[in-house]
Scaffold this motif. Structure first.
Motif, PDB file in Angstrom:
ATOM      1  N   TRP A  10      11.721 -10.757 -14.106  1.00 37.43           N
ATOM      2  CA  TRP A  10      10.922 -12.026 -14.712  1.00 37.43           C
ATOM      3  C   TRP A  10      10.267 -12.685 -13.786  1.00 37.43           C
ATOM      4  O   TRP A  10      10.734 -12.774 -12.484  1.00 37.43           O
ATOM      5  N   VAL A  49       9.665 -16.408 -13.101  1.00 38.84           N
ATOM      6  CA  VAL A  49      10.073 -17.519 -13.296  1.00 38.84           C
ATOM      7  C   VAL A  49       9.566 -18.727 -12.661  1.00 38.84           C
ATOM      8  O   VAL A  49       9.211 -18.727 -11.744  1.00 38.84           O
ATOM      9  N   LEU A  79      19.526 -11.695 -17.848  1.00 41.18           N
ATOM     10  CA  LEU A  79      19.412 -13.205 -18.130  1.00 41.18           C
ATOM     11  C   LEU A  79      21.040 -13.837 -18.452  1.00 41.18           C
ATOM     12  O   LEU A  79      21.167 -14.873 -19.197  1.00 41.18           O
ATOM     13  N   PHE A 122      10.711 -18.406 -18.319  1.00 44.34           N
ATOM     14  CA  PHE A 122      11.055 -16.585 -17.770  1.00 44.34           C
ATOM     15  C   PHE A 122      10.033 -16.110 -18.489  1.00 44.34           C
ATOM     16  O   PHE A 122       9.791 -16.208 -19.880  1.00 44.34           O
TER      17      PHE A 122
END
Length: 83
Positions: free
Chosen positions: A9, A11, A29, A67
């Motif tokens: 991801w 971020v 997550l 994300f």
């Protein structure tokens, strides 16, 4: 390289001073592991900022803005080996 099965991801963080930073988190997550993992990445990111800007406070709050899944090429994937 990344291990097959663990998502990556991008971020985006926004610090209290308005600066935005981007870190790359690998993992699920699930709220516990994700929040700990992203927090460690944020601390490292902020430490790098403080190296270049000595006027920054010792600590600074941040918000996680988003994300975004990172798509990787198949050639970049390492398959786990079993012993």
């Amino acid at each position: 390289m990344t291990v097959l099965g663990l998502p990556q991801w991008q971020v985006v963080l926004r610090w209290d001073d308005g600066v935005r930073s981007t870190v790359q988190y690998t993992g699920s997550l699930w709220i516990g592991p994700m929040s700990q993992g992203v927090h460690q990445l944020a601390l490292a990111c902020y430490a790098q900022r403080r190296v270049t800007d000595l006027g920054l406070p010792r600590q600074m709050s941040y918000l996680i803005l988003r994300f975004t899944p990172v798509h990787i090429a198949v050639e970049d994937v390492t398959l786990p080996t079993s012993a």
